[in-house]
Design an enzyme around this catalytic site. Structure first.
Site, PDB file in Angstrom:
ATOM      1  N   HIS A 132      32.094  58.841   2.772  1.00  0.00           N
ATOM      2  CA  HIS A 132      32.914  57.873   3.513  1.00  0.00           C
ATOM      3  C   HIS A 132      33.639  58.628   4.622  1.00  0.00           C
ATOM      4  CE1 HIS A 132      36.299  55.080   4.184  1.00  0.00           C
ATOM      5  NE2 HIS A 132      35.561  54.146   3.618  1.00  0.00           N
ATOM      6  N   ASP A 209      35.640  62.429  -4.556  1.00  0.00           N
ATOM      7  CA  ASP A 209      36.036  61.103  -4.096  1.00  0.00           C
ATOM      8  C   ASP A 209      35.532  60.100  -5.130  1.00  0.00           C
ATOM      9  OD1 ASP A 209      36.267  58.603  -2.972  1.00  0.00           O
ATOM     10  OD2 ASP A 209      35.201  59.083  -1.121  1.00  0.00           O
ATOM     11  N   GLN A 212      34.791  54.809  -5.614  1.00  0.00           N
ATOM     12  CA  GLN A 212      33.785  53.823  -6.034  1.00  0.00           C
ATOM     13  C   GLN A 212      33.289  54.083  -7.454  1.00  0.00           C
ATOM     14  OE1 GLN A 212      33.065  51.188  -4.326  1.00  0.00           O
ATOM     15  NE2 GLN A 212      34.153  51.746  -2.457  1.00  0.00           N
ATOM     16  N   LYS A 235      40.808  49.104  -5.627  1.00  0.00           N
ATOM     17  CA  LYS A 235      39.405  48.973  -6.000  1.00  0.00           C
ATOM     18  C   LYS A 235      39.220  48.867  -7.510  1.00  0.00           C
ATOM     19  CE  LYS A 235      37.868  51.533  -1.910  1.00  0.00           C
ATOM     20  NZ  LYS A 235      37.283  50.436  -1.130  1.00  0.00           N
ATOM     21  N   CYS A 373      31.983  52.295   6.934  1.00  0.00           N
ATOM     22  CA  CYS A 373      32.684  53.578   7.127  1.00  0.00           C
ATOM     23  C   CYS A 373      31.801  54.763   6.731  1.00  0.00           C
ATOM     24  CB  CYS A 373      34.002  53.618   6.351  1.00  0.00           C
ATOM     25  SG  CYS A 373      35.249  52.481   6.976  1.00  0.00           S
TER      26      CYS A 373
END
Length: 415
Positions: A132, A209, A212, A235, A373
């Site tokens: 991202h 990261d 997600q 999220k 993104c």
């Protein structure tokens, strides 16, 4: 069409779960909302919504700074939430959990603080081709500032990391590896256990990261032995404006503060300031108290449902959607990794993703269109973007059937 009468119907009471999310009763253009934009932000259950109301009606006060009743109650709730986060990811200590605005700030914090302390001219940072922008741009800025070198782990045509290429980039100049656990554009679940193990053989720390992944996959930071992870509350069915940076205590203690101000200090004089202990060293100023407390409520809700059950059900949704969409002539799925989370990105021959998204919206179907993104990733595939459908455990196969019918209608209209 399959329905939800599989064994997973017994595992998750989908009807009851959907009743927990009031926004799912919304009508869009006279049709029931079908929300497939969960990778951008998730919807909020009553459990979280009521926690927001409860904070402002019973607890509203600043934290850590007052001796009065409300301040103490708010502080207790704030710190209980930190404990919930620590337990959710199995951190060794509560003070390894830093509250931030979100994944983006968490990554920027490490890029700034770790970079300032450990990255010098000709050093190297490794990221992946599917990152991202929030896990690309901060490292570009750091490398420009420190005269360091940014290296990229390439991918294959399925959207999987080329691990042999990654191994070839490892050397004594590499100071940090920052990779995504799950691609927000492709759904690829990366082999982070292998990445971490290879990095640690050379004493290279790894930042993950997990924006997600945190809502789809159980994460145990001790089992992974990861050095830093970043994720966002919005999220994972919590509020916007709150996120988490987890860092191993040994690293966080070595890093300078990110910002100066209240809370991150022990003493201040015009001659010298001494900094606070973890986690407060990295939490300057009044935090987003309400959101931090309600992130704890979101974690309570996820735990009540069961993350492993959520993962199992979402995987079945992904498999079903992939099977049904793959039957449509002219539809091309972008990202076909063997190991995926609940994201499907696709394009339709000779049609712009935006046009498809607009038509689906007229049918009440919320999808995301564009580059998500991840512009460098789209450049690799030679496309301007995709239509992205991302699923959560409150979605159903019946909704997927409506999506499939909607895509077919969009194709007819656009032709």
């Amino acid at each position: 069409m399959q329905d939800d009468t599989t064994i997973l119907k017994e595992v998750l009471n989908i009807k009851k779960i959907r009743n927990d999310f009031p926004i799912l009763t919304t009508q869009v253009n006279g049709k029931p909302l079908i929300y497939f934009d969960n990778a951008a932000t998730s919807q909020k259950p009553w459990h979280v919504i009521k926690a927001i109301e409860n904070y402002y009606t019973t607890l509203n006060s600043n934290v850590h700074r007052g001796v009065h009743y409300l301040s103490q109650q708010a502080t207790d709730a704030f710190e209980i939430s930190r404990k919930k986060v620590a337990a959710f990811i199995n951190a060794s200590n509560d003070h390894e959990v830093i509250f931030t605005k979100g994944t983006t700030e968490s990554i920027n914090l490490i890029a700034h603080c770790y970079g300032k302390q450990f990255v010098h001219s000709e050093d190297e940072i490794i990221i992946s081709a599917m990152g991202h922008h929030s896990n690309i741009v901060p490292w570009q800025m750091l490398c420009e500032e420190r005269d360091a070198i940014l290296k990229i782990i390439p991918i294959n045509s399925k959207g999987e990391l080329l691990m042999d290429d990654f191994k070839a980039t490892l050397n004594d100049k590499v100071k940090l590896i920052a990779v995504t656990y799950v691609s927000n554009s492709l759904g690829t679940i990366n082999p982070i256990e292998e990445i971490i193990a290879l990095a640690h053989k050379r004493n290279i720390p790894v930042l993950l990261d997990a924006a997600q992944a945190i809502q789809h996959i159980p994460i145990d930071v001790q089992e992974l032995d990861v050095d830093f992870i970043a994720f966002s509350g919005h999220k994972m069915y919590g509020p916007t404006g709150i996120g988490v940076l987890y860092g191993k205590e040994k690293w966080l203690n070595q890093l300078p503060p990110y910002q100066g101000g209240g809370e991150m200090i022990k003493t201040v004089s015009f001659k010298k300031t001494t900094y606070n202990d973890l986690p407060f060293k990295f939490e300057a100023g009044t935090p987003n108290i309400e959101a931090a407390i309600c992130l704890g409520a979101a974690i309570d809700y996820i735990n009540m449902i069961g993350l492993k059950k959520i993962q199992q059900y979402e995987h079945e949704l992904l498999e079903y959607a992939t099977e049904q969409l793959s039957k449509i002539d002219g539809l091309n799925i972008v990202g076909t990794a063997a190991n995926k989370a609940s994201v499907i990105s696709f394009n339709i021959d000779k049609q712009h993703p935006y046009d498809v998204g607009v038509i689906l919206d007229q049918m009440g179907i919320a999808v995301r269109t564009g580059h998500h993104c991840t512009q460098p990733l789209m450049d690799i595939f030679g496309i301007p973007g995709t239509v992205r459908a991302s699923f959560a455990f409150y979605n159903t196969k019946e909704e997927i059937d409506i999506l499939v019918a909607g895509v077919k209608r969009a194709i007819t209209m656009l032709q």
